[in-house]
Design a protein around this motif. Structure first.
Motif, PDB file in Angstrom:
ATOM      1  N   ILE A  61       0.843  -1.195   0.000  1.00  0.00           N
ATOM      2  CA  ILE A  61       0.000   0.000   0.000  1.00  0.00           C
ATOM      3  C   ILE A  61       0.879   1.246   0.000  1.00  0.00           C
ATOM      4  O   ILE A  61       1.696   1.453   0.894  1.00  0.00           O
ATOM      5  CB  ILE A  61      -0.943   0.012   1.217  1.00  0.00           C
ATOM      6  N   ASP A  62       0.703   2.063  -1.027  1.00  0.00           N
ATOM      7  CA  ASP A  62       1.428   3.328  -1.144  1.00  0.00           C
ATOM      8  C   ASP A  62       0.506   4.450  -0.676  1.00  0.00           C
ATOM      9  O   ASP A  62      -0.466   4.793  -1.362  1.00  0.00           O
ATOM     10  CB  ASP A  62       1.852   3.551  -2.591  1.00  0.00           C
ATOM     11  N   VAL A  63       0.793   4.987   0.511  1.00  0.00           N
ATOM     12  CA  VAL A  63      -0.072   6.042   1.055  1.00  0.00           C
ATOM     13  C   VAL A  63       0.100   7.348   0.288  1.00  0.00           C
ATOM     14  O   VAL A  63      -0.818   8.173   0.237  1.00  0.00           O
ATOM     15  CB  VAL A  63       0.172   6.246   2.567  1.00  0.00           C
ATOM     16  N   ALA A  64       1.263   7.546  -0.336  1.00  0.00           N
ATOM     17  CA  ALA A  64       1.445   8.727  -1.178  1.00  0.00           C
ATOM     18  C   ALA A  64       0.541   8.644  -2.406  1.00  0.00           C
ATOM     19  O   ALA A  64       0.029   9.668  -2.884  1.00  0.00           O
ATOM     20  CB  ALA A  64       2.905   8.859  -1.604  1.00  0.00           C
ATOM     21  N   ASN A  65       0.332   7.437  -2.919  1.00  0.00           N
ATOM     22  CA  ASN A  65      -0.571   7.276  -4.060  1.00  0.00           C
ATOM     23  C   ASN A  65      -2.023   7.505  -3.657  1.00  0.00           C
ATOM     24  O   ASN A  65      -2.822   8.006  -4.461  1.00  0.00           O
ATOM     25  CB  ASN A  65      -0.400   5.878  -4.668  1.00  0.00           C
ATOM     26  N   LEU A  66      -2.376   7.130  -2.416  1.00  0.00           N
ATOM     27  CA  LEU A  66      -3.724   7.455  -1.937  1.00  0.00           C
ATOM     28  C   LEU A  66      -3.924   8.966  -1.880  1.00  0.00           C
ATOM     29  O   LEU A  66      -4.997   9.478  -2.218  1.00  0.00           O
ATOM     30  CB  LEU A  66      -3.952   6.835  -0.560  1.00  0.00           C
ATOM     31  N   HIS A  67      -2.885   9.681  -1.453  1.00  0.00           N
ATOM     32  CA  HIS A  67      -2.969  11.152  -1.425  1.00  0.00           C
ATOM     33  C   HIS A  67      -3.071  11.704  -2.846  1.00  0.00           C
ATOM     34  O   HIS A  67      -3.877  12.621  -3.112  1.00  0.00           O
ATOM     35  CB  HIS A  67      -1.740  11.725  -0.725  1.00  0.00           C
ATOM     36  N   THR A  68      -2.284  11.164  -3.761  1.00  0.00           N
ATOM     37  CA  THR A  68      -2.326  11.619  -5.157  1.00  0.00           C
ATOM     38  C   THR A  68      -3.725  11.445  -5.734  1.00  0.00           C
ATOM     39  O   THR A  68      -4.259  12.341  -6.397  1.00  0.00           O
ATOM     40  CB  THR A  68      -1.312  10.837  -5.998  1.00  0.00           C
ATOM     41  N   ASN A  69      -4.317  10.292  -5.491  1.00  0.00           N
ATOM     42  CA  ASN A  69      -5.653  10.032  -6.028  1.00  0.00           C
ATOM     43  C   ASN A  69      -6.722  10.886  -5.341  1.00  0.00           C
ATOM     44  O   ASN A  69      -7.761  11.157  -5.926  1.00  0.00           O
ATOM     45  CB  ASN A  69      -5.986   8.544  -5.888  1.00  0.00           C
ATOM     46  N   HIS A  70      -6.447  11.305  -4.121  1.00  0.00           N
ATOM     47  CA  HIS A  70      -7.365  12.229  -3.437  1.00  0.00           C
ATOM     48  C   HIS A  70      -7.347  13.585  -4.137  1.00  0.00           C
ATOM     49  O   HIS A  70      -8.414  14.172  -4.417  1.00  0.00           O
ATOM     50  CB  HIS A  70      -6.954  12.370  -1.971  1.00  0.00           C
ATOM     51  N   VAL A  71      -6.158  14.100  -4.437  1.00  0.00           N
ATOM     52  CA  VAL A  71      -6.048  15.408  -5.078  1.00  0.00           C
ATOM     53  C   VAL A  71      -6.530  15.346  -6.525  1.00  0.00           C
ATOM     54  O   VAL A  71      -7.277  16.215  -6.994  1.00  0.00           O
ATOM     55  CB  VAL A  71      -4.589  15.917  -5.020  1.00  0.00           C
ATOM     56  N   ASN A  72      -6.110  14.318  -7.254  1.00  0.00           N
ATOM     57  CA  ASN A  72      -6.365  14.266  -8.695  1.00  0.00           C
ATOM     58  C   ASN A  72      -7.736  13.707  -9.067  1.00  0.00           C
ATOM     59  O   ASN A  72      -8.285  14.057 -10.112  1.00  0.00           O
ATOM     60  CB  ASN A  72      -5.289  13.427  -9.390  1.00  0.00           C
ATOM     61  N   ARG A  73      -8.257  12.816  -8.226  1.00  0.00           N
ATOM     62  CA  ARG A  73      -9.505  12.147  -8.615  1.00  0.00           C
ATOM     63  C   ARG A  73     -10.600  12.254  -7.548  1.00  0.00           C
ATOM     64  O   ARG A  73     -11.667  11.670  -7.693  1.00  0.00           O
ATOM     65  CB  ARG A  73      -9.242  10.674  -8.926  1.00  0.00           C
ATOM     66  N   GLY A  74     -10.315  12.987  -6.470  1.00  0.00           N
ATOM     67  CA  GLY A  74     -11.332  13.206  -5.457  1.00  0.00           C
ATOM     68  C   GLY A  74     -11.659  11.987  -4.619  1.00  0.00           C
ATOM     69  O   GLY A  74     -12.725  11.936  -3.994  1.00  0.00           O
ATOM     70  N   GLU A  75     -10.771  11.013  -4.549  1.00  0.00           N
ATOM     71  CA  GLU A  75     -11.025   9.794  -3.793  1.00  0.00           C
ATOM     72  C   GLU A  75     -10.589   9.966  -2.343  1.00  0.00           C
ATOM     73  O   GLU A  75      -9.519  10.506  -2.071  1.00  0.00           O
ATOM     74  CB  GLU A  75     -10.307   8.607  -4.452  1.00  0.00           C
ATOM     75  N   ASP A  76     -11.394   9.493  -1.424  1.00  0.00           N
ATOM     76  CA  ASP A  76     -11.157   9.674   0.005  1.00  0.00           C
ATOM     77  C   ASP A  76     -10.207   8.604   0.514  1.00  0.00           C
ATOM     78  O   ASP A  76     -10.541   7.408   0.493  1.00  0.00           O
ATOM     79  CB  ASP A  76     -12.484   9.587   0.753  1.00  0.00           C
ATOM     80  N   PRO A  77      -8.997   8.964   0.986  1.00  0.00           N
ATOM     81  CA  PRO A  77      -8.055   7.960   1.490  1.00  0.00           C
ATOM     82  C   PRO A  77      -8.615   7.158   2.658  1.00  0.00           C
ATOM     83  O   PRO A  77      -8.382   5.954   2.773  1.00  0.00           O
ATOM     84  CB  PRO A  77      -6.834   8.787   1.914  1.00  0.00           C
ATOM     85  N   ALA A  78      -9.363   7.828   3.561  1.00  0.00           N
ATOM     86  CA  ALA A  78      -9.924   7.130   4.720  1.00  0.00           C
ATOM     87  C   ALA A  78     -10.914   6.053   4.282  1.00  0.00           C
ATOM     88  O   ALA A  78     -10.955   4.960   4.849  1.00  0.00           O
ATOM     89  CB  ALA A  78     -10.597   8.121   5.657  1.00  0.00           C
ATOM     90  N   ARG A  79     -11.715   6.356   3.264  1.00  0.00           N
ATOM     91  CA  ARG A  79     -12.653   5.346   2.776  1.00  0.00           C
ATOM     92  C   ARG A  79     -11.904   4.169   2.177  1.00  0.00           C
ATOM     93  O   ARG A  79     -12.289   3.010   2.377  1.00  0.00           O
ATOM     94  CB  ARG A  79     -13.589   5.959   1.741  1.00  0.00           C
ATOM     95  N   ALA A  80     -10.847   4.439   1.447  1.00  0.00           N
ATOM     96  CA  ALA A  80     -10.059   3.345   0.872  1.00  0.00           C
ATOM     97  C   ALA A  80      -9.499   2.458   1.977  1.00  0.00           C
ATOM     98  O   ALA A  80      -9.531   1.222   1.881  1.00  0.00           O
ATOM     99  CB  ALA A  80      -8.937   3.906   0.006  1.00  0.00           C
ATOM    100  N   LEU A  81      -8.985   3.073   3.043  1.00  0.00           N
ATOM    101  CA  LEU A  81      -8.442   2.292   4.162  1.00  0.00           C
ATOM    102  C   LEU A  81      -9.548   1.531   4.885  1.00  0.00           C
ATOM    103  O   LEU A  81      -9.329   0.421   5.382  1.00  0.00           O
ATOM    104  CB  LEU A  81      -7.705   3.206   5.132  1.00  0.00           C
TER     105      LEU A  81
END
Length: 451
Positions: free
Chosen positions: A155-175
């Motif tokens: 799991i790349d947490v930096a990629n979760l952040h990237t997808n939050h900024v670029n695609r509006g995806e919630d990192p907490a929901r993914a986790l």
């Protein structure tokens, strides 16, 4: 540095019979080296290439690694499956979160698991574009992937952040949704934001937002390991140590304030336990994809969709319906810039020979010629293009480029010292009539049984 007991190395940059001295020294100190693949394309429509799998396995064995890692991504498309020209992205692109794509990915991962001598972990990627009409969230997609294959997750947490900024995806929901108990280890990396787009550079300090996601993850499960991805622009040692300390602090704070799930066996230090656990998981029959595996029709549907997207990104074909045209334009420019940058790293002599003319010349070349092979083939193709078009006009520059091409395109490996080759080439006096690389001569071949 103290406290560094394992590292990653990009698998494609290693030659098993000629490991760099730096890795040999680390191995001698007892530091584990994990090969991290970037070109297998497990999310692509085609089955994994046997040669690429064999190369990844060879690197794991040469390094004595307890596991190998790859990405949930596609990196090439087209070819026989879609009756279209083969194309290379030179980059990790997101797979559609659809049932067809999940079926294909699961079977490809099973094929890879069977071919590798150690367990496999796969990584979530950073993405700029989103597929239209997706059927699952990232967390749901990863959860079902683990359920069906038993694969471990990187799991790349930096990629979760990237997808939050670029695609509006919630990192907490993914986790919330992903199976955190299946995590092999965690990536942390830095990046930068430009014009509302986050670029996962691996060359900048880790921002607080990424450390916050790391803390959220560490509050849910004790990660077996956390790795700082830093690929270039390395800071001074004390700055790097400070960054590692901030990562350790984020994990320690989360551990101190939350009740976490017990980790699975550490894949880095407990290789035997992991192998036994994964072997036990693989004994459970999986019937979710049917007894005959993925149908050719499903692979073709995925292949056609991926080929249409990649062709729009690198060959200028129309944007497939449902995609954000502006985002695809940003991604297309980013791929072109990355291609120029990596060719300059793979063949550093080219920017030295061409000087300031290198980048505009390469961009003009790449605009009309999508990449169909690797970056090394791309560098040779660029040089061939310049020479066959009677460029550059300066005789000395042309002579240097000619000898570089001859040195790199022949059967004999290039000489080891880059500057020595350039100096040697500069002193040679090539015949003035030479106008480019020799064109291939026709070959007569006798085929057994056909005379």
């Amino acid at each position: 540095m103290p406290g560094i007991d394992w590292v990653e190395a990009v698998s494609e940059n290693l030659c098993p019979g000629h490991l760099p001295e730096s890795l040999l020294r680390l191995r001698a100190r007892g530091v584990t080296v994990v090969p991290h693949g970037v070109s297998l394309g497990l999310g692509g429509a085609d089955r994994p290439d046997e040669n690429r799998l064999a190369e990844l396995a060879a690197r794991a064995e040469a390094l004595g690694s307890p596991l190998v890692t790859e990405h949930i991504a596609f990196v090439r498309a087209g070819g026989g499956l879609t009756a279209s020209p083969p194309l290379e992205a030179g980059h990790l692109l997101p797979v559609p979160r659809s049932r067809d794509a999940l079926d294909v990915l699961c079977e490809n991962i099973r094929i890879a698991q069977d071919a590798l001598p150690v367990p496999l972990a796969v990584e979530n990627i950073a993405a700029l574009v989103s597929w239209p009409h997706e059927e699952m969230t990232e967390g749901q997609f990863l959860y079902e992937l683990v359920e069906r294959t038993g694969v471990r997750l990187l799991i790349d947490v930096a990629n979760l952040h990237t997808n939050h900024v670029n695609r509006g995806e919630d990192p907490a929901r993914a986790l919330d949704e992903l199976p955190v108990e299946a995590i092999a280890y965690v990536h942390v990396a830095g990046g930068f934001e430009r014009d509302g787009v986050w670029h996962d550079s691996h060359a900048h300090p880790v921002p607080d937002a990424v450390l916050d996601i790391l803390g959220d993850l560490a509050s849910r499960v004790d990660p077996p390991g956390v790795l700082l991805e830093r690929d270039e622009d390395f800071p001074a040692a004390h700055e790097l140590e400070r960054e590692l300390t901030s990562i350790r602090t984020a994990v320690a704070k989360a551990r101190a304030t939350a009740t976490v799930l017990p980790p699975r066996p550490n894949p880095i230090t407990d290789a035997t336990d992991v192998s036994e656990a994964d072997a036990a998981a693989s004994e459970t029959p999986d019937t979710s994809a049917g007894t005959s595996g993925v149908s050719d029709a499903a692979r073709q549907r995925v292949g056609l969709a991926q080929a249409a997207l990649l062709s729009a990104l690198v060959a200028g074909t129309p944007v497939p319906e449902g995609f954000d045209r502006a985002r695809l334009a940003v991604q297309s420019r980013a791929l072109l810039a990355k291609r120029a940058d990596i060719v300059a790293k793979v063949a550093p002599e080219l920017p030295e020979i061409l000087g300031a003319a290198y980048r505009p010349a390469f961009v003009a070349y790449a605009h009309a010629r999508p990449m169909t092979g690797g970056y090394r083939r791309d560098a040779l193709g660029f040089a061939e293009h310049l020479l066959l078009d009677h460029a550059p006009g300066d005789p000395r520059t042309r002579r240097l480029l000619t000898h570089w091409w001859l040195d790199r395109s022949g059967a004999k490996p290039p000489s080891g010292r880059r500057l020595a080759r350039l100096v040697r080439a500069a002193r040679l006096r090539a015949p003035a009539r030479f106008a480019g690389p020799p064109r291939p001569r026709p070959v007569t071949r006798s085929v057994p049984g056909r005379g």
